[in-house]
Design a protein around this motif. Structure first.
Motif, mmCIF file in Angstrom:
data_model
loop_
_atom_site.group_PDB
_atom_site.id
_atom_site.type_symbol
_atom_site.label_atom_id
_atom_site.label_comp_id
_atom_site.label_asym_id
_atom_site.label_seq_id
_atom_site.Cartn_x
_atom_site.Cartn_y
_atom_site.Cartn_z
ATOM 1 N N ILE A 1 -21.545 6.608 -3.530
ATOM 2 C CA ILE A 1 -20.529 6.433 -4.571
ATOM 3 C C ILE A 1 -21.065 6.906 -5.921
ATOM 4 N N ARG A 2 -22.354 6.603 -6.183
ATOM 5 C CA ARG A 2 -22.970 7.078 -7.424
ATOM 6 C C ARG A 2 -22.954 8.620 -7.470
ATOM 7 N N GLN A 3 -23.283 9.232 -6.346
ATOM 8 C CA GLN A 3 -23.278 10.692 -6.293
ATOM 9 C C GLN A 3 -21.877 11.245 -6.537
ATOM 10 N N LEU A 4 -20.859 10.554 -5.966
ATOM 11 C CA LEU A 4 -19.476 10.980 -6.150
ATOM 12 C C LEU A 4 -19.116 10.984 -7.623
ATOM 13 N N TYR A 5 -19.406 9.861 -8.320
ATOM 14 C CA TYR A 5 -19.115 9.782 -9.746
ATOM 15 C C TYR A 5 -19.931 10.799 -10.536
ATOM 16 N N GLY A 6 -21.189 10.950 -10.145
ATOM 17 C CA GLY A 6 -22.068 11.851 -10.876
ATOM 18 C C GLY A 6 -21.590 13.290 -10.868
ATOM 19 N N THR A 7 -20.938 13.692 -9.786
ATOM 20 C CA THR A 7 -20.427 15.062 -9.696
ATOM 21 C C THR A 7 -18.965 15.153 -10.118
ATOM 22 N N ARG A 8 -18.145 14.198 -9.662
ATOM 23 C CA ARG A 8 -16.702 14.272 -9.934
ATOM 24 C C ARG A 8 -16.350 13.926 -11.369
ATOM 25 N N GLU A 9 -17.041 12.924 -11.939
ATOM 26 C CA GLU A 9 -16.663 12.432 -13.256
ATOM 27 C C GLU A 9 -17.475 13.026 -14.400
ATOM 28 N N GLN A 10 -18.485 13.847 -14.091
ATOM 29 C CA GLN A 10 -19.383 14.289 -15.150
ATOM 30 C C GLN A 10 -18.748 15.291 -16.104
ATOM 31 N N ARG A 11 -17.709 15.989 -15.651
ATOM 32 C CA ARG A 11 -17.120 17.015 -16.501
ATOM 33 C C ARG A 11 -15.681 16.677 -16.860
ATOM 34 N N LEU A 12 -15.342 16.983 -18.094
ATOM 35 C CA LEU A 12 -13.990 16.769 -18.596
ATOM 36 C C LEU A 12 -13.282 18.112 -18.579
ATOM 37 N N LEU A 13 -12.129 18.159 -17.928
ATOM 38 C CA LEU A 13 -11.375 19.401 -17.821
ATOM 39 C C LEU A 13 -10.249 19.373 -18.844
ATOM 40 N N PRO A 14 -10.493 19.816 -20.092
ATOM 41 C CA PRO A 14 -9.482 19.677 -21.137
ATOM 42 C C PRO A 14 -8.260 20.548 -20.913
ATOM 43 N N VAL A 15 -8.432 21.674 -20.218
ATOM 44 C CA VAL A 15 -7.306 22.557 -19.933
ATOM 45 C C VAL A 15 -7.204 22.714 -18.422
ATOM 46 N N PRO A 16 -6.464 21.822 -17.751
ATOM 47 C CA PRO A 16 -6.480 21.764 -16.287
ATOM 48 C C PRO A 16 -6.102 23.058 -15.592
ATOM 49 N N TRP A 17 -5.275 23.911 -16.240
ATOM 50 C CA TRP A 17 -4.867 25.135 -15.567
ATOM 51 C C TRP A 17 -5.917 26.248 -15.707
ATOM 52 N N CYS A 18 -7.016 25.899 -16.387
ATOM 53 C CA CYS A 18 -8.117 26.865 -16.529
ATOM 54 C C CYS A 18 -9.395 26.183 -16.053
ATOM 55 N N GLU A 19 -9.646 26.213 -14.741
ATOM 56 C CA GLU A 19 -10.710 25.411 -14.145
ATOM 57 C C GLU A 19 -12.112 25.896 -14.489
ATOM 58 N N ASP A 20 -12.239 27.113 -15.002
ATOM 59 C CA ASP A 20 -13.568 27.589 -15.371
ATOM 60 C C ASP A 20 -13.957 27.163 -16.775
ATOM 61 N N PHE A 21 -13.123 26.355 -17.403
ATOM 62 C CA PHE A 21 -13.414 25.895 -18.764
ATOM 63 C C PHE A 21 -13.466 24.364 -18.778
ATOM 64 N N SER A 22 -14.654 23.800 -18.928
ATOM 65 C CA SER A 22 -14.791 22.352 -18.927
ATOM 66 C C SER A 22 -15.977 21.933 -19.783
ATOM 67 N N PHE A 23 -16.030 20.631 -20.118
ATOM 68 C CA PHE A 23 -17.115 20.077 -20.907
ATOM 69 C C PHE A 23 -17.855 19.028 -20.092
ATOM 70 N N HIS A 24 -19.149 18.920 -20.324
ATOM 71 C CA HIS A 24 -19.886 17.793 -19.776
ATOM 72 C C HIS A 24 -19.556 16.571 -20.618
#
Length: 851
Positions: A18-41
């Motif tokens: 579960i920690r690994q899931l959060y560590g990978t899934r939640e670590q990045r913020l996708l401010p523009v969802p329709w542009c998946e190559d653009f995200s922030f840690h």
């Protein structure tokens, strides 16, 4: 295979998964969802949103925290909170908060508040995916697909047997299927997982249904200016466009509309995207913002497809597709879910997913595959729903009246309704104005006793006008109601600006309550402009709005010309000495204001001195409240000098200051000559026996004062004795409050002697004074002859059965007392029986409190 650690069985392998899931899934913020190559840690872009506590029943904002893990801290209503509800408007960052919390736990961040529970397991669940049970949701959303049933059962057993070590985070209650809400109530009420700590997030409309069941209520109120600037700088730094960075920051700094939008984290993100896409051209309303975002997505789609529309109006080109999307958006919104399944779209392949407004997601069940489309954020679902409603109205398919009267538009479809009116305003001015007119007519038809209905509809109407930025100068609410109470409904400065325009043209509204809306100095300035032209408003309540010195100065200028306002409440605004000085200047010329509440604004002695100078010339003010203002003897002396010449003030409240005996002496000297003051409140001022003695000397000659509150002043028996001597000759005082003054039996005996001859006092409060049976007996002797006292409060003393028997005897002959409070004494069954017998024969006593 499950491994175990600690002195209790611990499913290490699953928890680490579960920690690994959060560590990978939640670590990045996708401010523009329709542009998946653009995200922030998260560690790079996440800024601490401002979380403010709220009083649970009324939902009024009270204070704030800076540490976002301090949400479990103890408070007056609950010392050890288990369930925490976090509310917030759309896009304020509720989900981001949960995402950050899960990521920090997964990566073992140590910046935790001491009050945060010591947990071994954090379970973050998306409410729109909760089906059947919490356990199934944990399985579907968090547990690895490869674990066998035995390992799964061991994990669930660990959670059940170690609930205090688990934190359950349920994000997005407003997106949950309403049929599943009972499971949430069971969790909050402790019928299930009663030892588990629970955090819930929701928009207000759903959150208010759960408030009273939760231990603590918080609200995310969005970005501060510093937060927004931090986010914007991080965004443009990542794309190397500092030229656009400065453009956007400057525009937000000088544009009221954009500054208001930038308080919302999602809006800030969209503003950044648009700034990049449009090279520094900005929208002025939320509807325009989302419209531009849709156009931005459509332009990117066309570019990707190698298309080039000759027309600039892409919304018209793709209108049928967007209306189709809006129809299914509204359908799913009415169902209370964020998604819809393929068969509900009316198109087998559903080509709309190609634009990027939707994402394809798993159905929430591992074993039953369904094609399901989800909106990127609920606000986009609401925008397309509003677009569909607007199009249907413009096409004649929907009637404006029926849409406005739909009760759902005030609640679960409110945001869609606001988008609808904004889209109508950009397309058909006449239709938008007609909708506002219908809303005004509906408000005027509501019974004035239905305060909540008026409040909800009026707030919605203000929101509609704000979305009609191109028409804001021509739109108006033609109200015929006389009283409008909008306490704590979160009207911000922009809403107040619209309301002020309504006031400028309105001639029916006489009373307006805007308490606890926190619209600041700019909101007060807007109201001030309206007050210069409005001639009907007589009562205005602006308590707890953080108007500051600038807001106080603006209102003061309005008071110099306004001649209709008679009552103004500015308590709890903390504008201090400068604001008090501005109001004082206004009072020297204003001749209509009769009541002014300046409680809890911290004006101190300097502010009191300014007001005293105004009182020396003002002849209209009759009531002045200055409670909790850090006024000591010096400030009291200044006010006393004003009272020596002022002949209009009848009520003065100086409670919870620090005037002490010296200040009481100064006021006593003023009372010796003043003949207008009828009510004086000196509660909690540490005047002591000496101050009580000074006031007693004034009461011996004063003939105007009818009410005196000296509660919580430690006057003791000697102070009570001095007051008793004054009461023997005073014939004007009708109400005396001596609560919590430690006067004891001796003081009660002295007051009894005065009551034997005094014929004016009707109400006497002696609550919490350490009075026992002997003091009660003395008071009863006085009651045998006194014929004026109607109310006597002896709650929380030390009266026993003997004292109760004394009252029984007195009540057998007394015919004036109508109310007697003996609660929280030590009266047993015998004493209660005696009093019951007296009550049976006494014809005047209508209220006797014992329990």
């Amino acid at each position: 295979m499950i491994s175990w650690t600690h002195d209790f069985l611990f499913p290490t392998e699953i928890v680490e998964k579960i920690r690994q899931l959060y560590g990978t899934r939640e670590q990045r913020l996708l401010p523009v969802p329709w542009c998946e190559d653009f995200s922030f840690h998260l560690n790079e872009i996440f800024t601490r949103l401002k979380i403010m506590s709220k009083e649970k029943i009324r939902g009024v904002l009270t204070d704030d925290i800076t540490n976002m893990t301090a949400i479990f801290k103890a408070h007056v209503e609950c010392q050890r909170p288990r369930t925490v509800l976090i509310e917030g408007d759309p896009g304020m960052g509720k989900s981001t908060y949960c995402q950050k919390l899960a990521y920090d736990w997964a990566t073992r961040q140590k910046e935790l508040d001491p009050s945060f529970p010591d947990i071994e397991l954090l379970l973050l669940l998306k409410c729109h995916e909760v089906k059947s049970s919490i356990w199934k949701a944990i399985d579907d959303q968090l547990l690895p697909a490869e674990i066998d049933d035995h390992a799964k059962e061991c994990f669930f057993k660990f959670v059940r047997e170690n609930q205090s070590k688990a934190l359950l985070v349920l994000d997005g209650l407003d997106e949950m299927d309403s049929t599943e809400m009972k499971r949430i109530y069971d969790l909050v009420e402790g019928k299930e997982l009663s030892g588990c700590h629970v955090i819930l997030t929701s928009r207000h409309e759903v959150g208010r249904k759960l408030r009273r069941y939760c231990d603590t209520l918080w609200e995310i109120v969005g970005f501060t200016e510093e937060d927004a600037n931090s986010f914007i700088r991080a965004y443009f730094k990542s794309i190397n466009r500092e030229d656009l960075l400065e453009k956007l920051l400057e525009k937000i700094r000088y544009s009221y509309e954009l500054s208001n939008l930038s308080k919302n984290p999602l809006n800030v993100t969209l503003l950044c995207v648009l700034c990049e896409d449009l090279e520094g051209i900005f929208p002025t309303s939320r509807t325009e913002l989302y419209t531009e975002i849709v156009l931005c997505v459509l332009r990117r789609y066309e570019k990707k497809q190698g298309l080039s529309s000759k027309s600039e109006d892409l919304m018209s080109i793709y209108r049928d597709n967007l209306v189709h999307l809006g129809r299914v958006a509204l359908h799913s919104l009415r169902k209370g879910v964020l998604y819809f399944e393929e068969h509900e779209s009316g198109s087998p392949s559903f080509a709309l997913s190609k634009f990027g407004f939707l994402s394809l997601q798993a159905s929430g069940c591992k074993r039953k595959a369904l094609v399901r489309y989800a909106f990127l954020h609920k606000s986009f679902q609401e925008f397309f729903s509003g677009f569909y409603l607007a199009c249907q109205i413009l096409d004649g398919s929907f009637d404006c009246v029926s849409v406005v009267k739909d009760e759902r538009m005030k609640n679960e479809l409110k945001e869609a309704f606001l988008f609808m009116i904004g889209i109508l305003a950009s397309t058909s001015k006449e239709t938008a104005e007609y909708v506002i007119k219908i809303m005004a007519e509906n408000i005027n038809l509501i019974d004035l006793d239905c305060k909540e209905d008026i409040c909800v509809l009026f707030q919605l109407a203000l929101g509609c006008i704000l979305e009609c930025t191109s028409l804001s100068r021509t739109l108006g609410l033609h109200l015929h109601i006389s009283n409008l109470d909008l306490t704590g409904v979160r009207i911000d400065a922009s809403g107040v600006a619209v309301l002020s325009k309504v006031l400028s043209a309105n001639s029916s509204l006489t009373s307006l309550n805007l308490g606890s809306n926190f619209f600041g100095g700019s909101g007060a300035t807007s109201l001030s402009k309206a007050l210069t032209t409005n001639s009907s408003l007589t009562s205005l309540d602006l308590r707890s709005n953080r108007i500051g010195d600038s807001g106080a100065a603006s209102l003061s200028q309005a008071l110099t010309t306004n001649s209709s306002l008679t009552s103004l409440n500015l308590s709890g605004n903390s504008f201090g000495v400068s604001g008090a000085a501005s109001l004082s200047q206004a009072l020297t010329t204003n001749s209509s204001l009769t009541s002014l509440d300046l409680g809890k604004i911290h004006i101190g002695n300097s502010g009191a001195t300014s007001l005293s100078q105004a009182l020396a010339t003002n002849s209209s003010l009759t009531s002045l409240i200055l409670c909790e203002n850090n006024i000591d003897a010096s400030g009291a002396t200044s006010l006393s000098q004003a009272l020596a010449t002022n002949s209009s003030l009848t009520s003065l409240d100086l409670s919870e200051n620090s005037i002490d005996a010296s200040g009481a002496t100064s006021l006593s000297q003023a009372l010796a000559t003043n003949s207008s003051l009828t009510s004086l409140n000196l509660r909690w001022n540490s005047i002591g026996a000496s101050g009580a003695t000074s006031l007693s000397q004034a009461l011996a000659t004063n003939s105007s004062l009818t009410s005196l509150n000296l509660s919580w002043n430690n006057i003791r028996a000697s102070g009570a004795t001095s007051l008793s001597q004054a009461l023997a000759t005073n014939s004007s005082l009708t109400s005396l409050n001596l609560r919590s003054n430690f006067i004891g039996d001796s003081g009660a005996t002295s007051l009894s002697q005065a009551l034997a001859t005094n014929s004016s006092l009707t109400s006497l409060n002696l609550r919490s004074n350490g009075i026992g049976d002997s003091g009660a007996a003395s008071l009863c002797q006085a009651l045998a002859t006194n014929s004026s006292l109607t109310s006597l409060n002896l709650r929380k003393n030390f009266i026993r059965d003997s004292g109760a028997a004394s009252f029984s005897q007195a009540l057998a002959t007394n015919s004036s007392l109508t109310s007697l409070d003996l609660r929280e004494n030590i009266i047993g069954d015998c004493g209660a029986a005696s009093l019951s017998q007296a009550l049976a024969v006494n014809p005047s006593l209508t209220r006797l409190d014992l329990s």
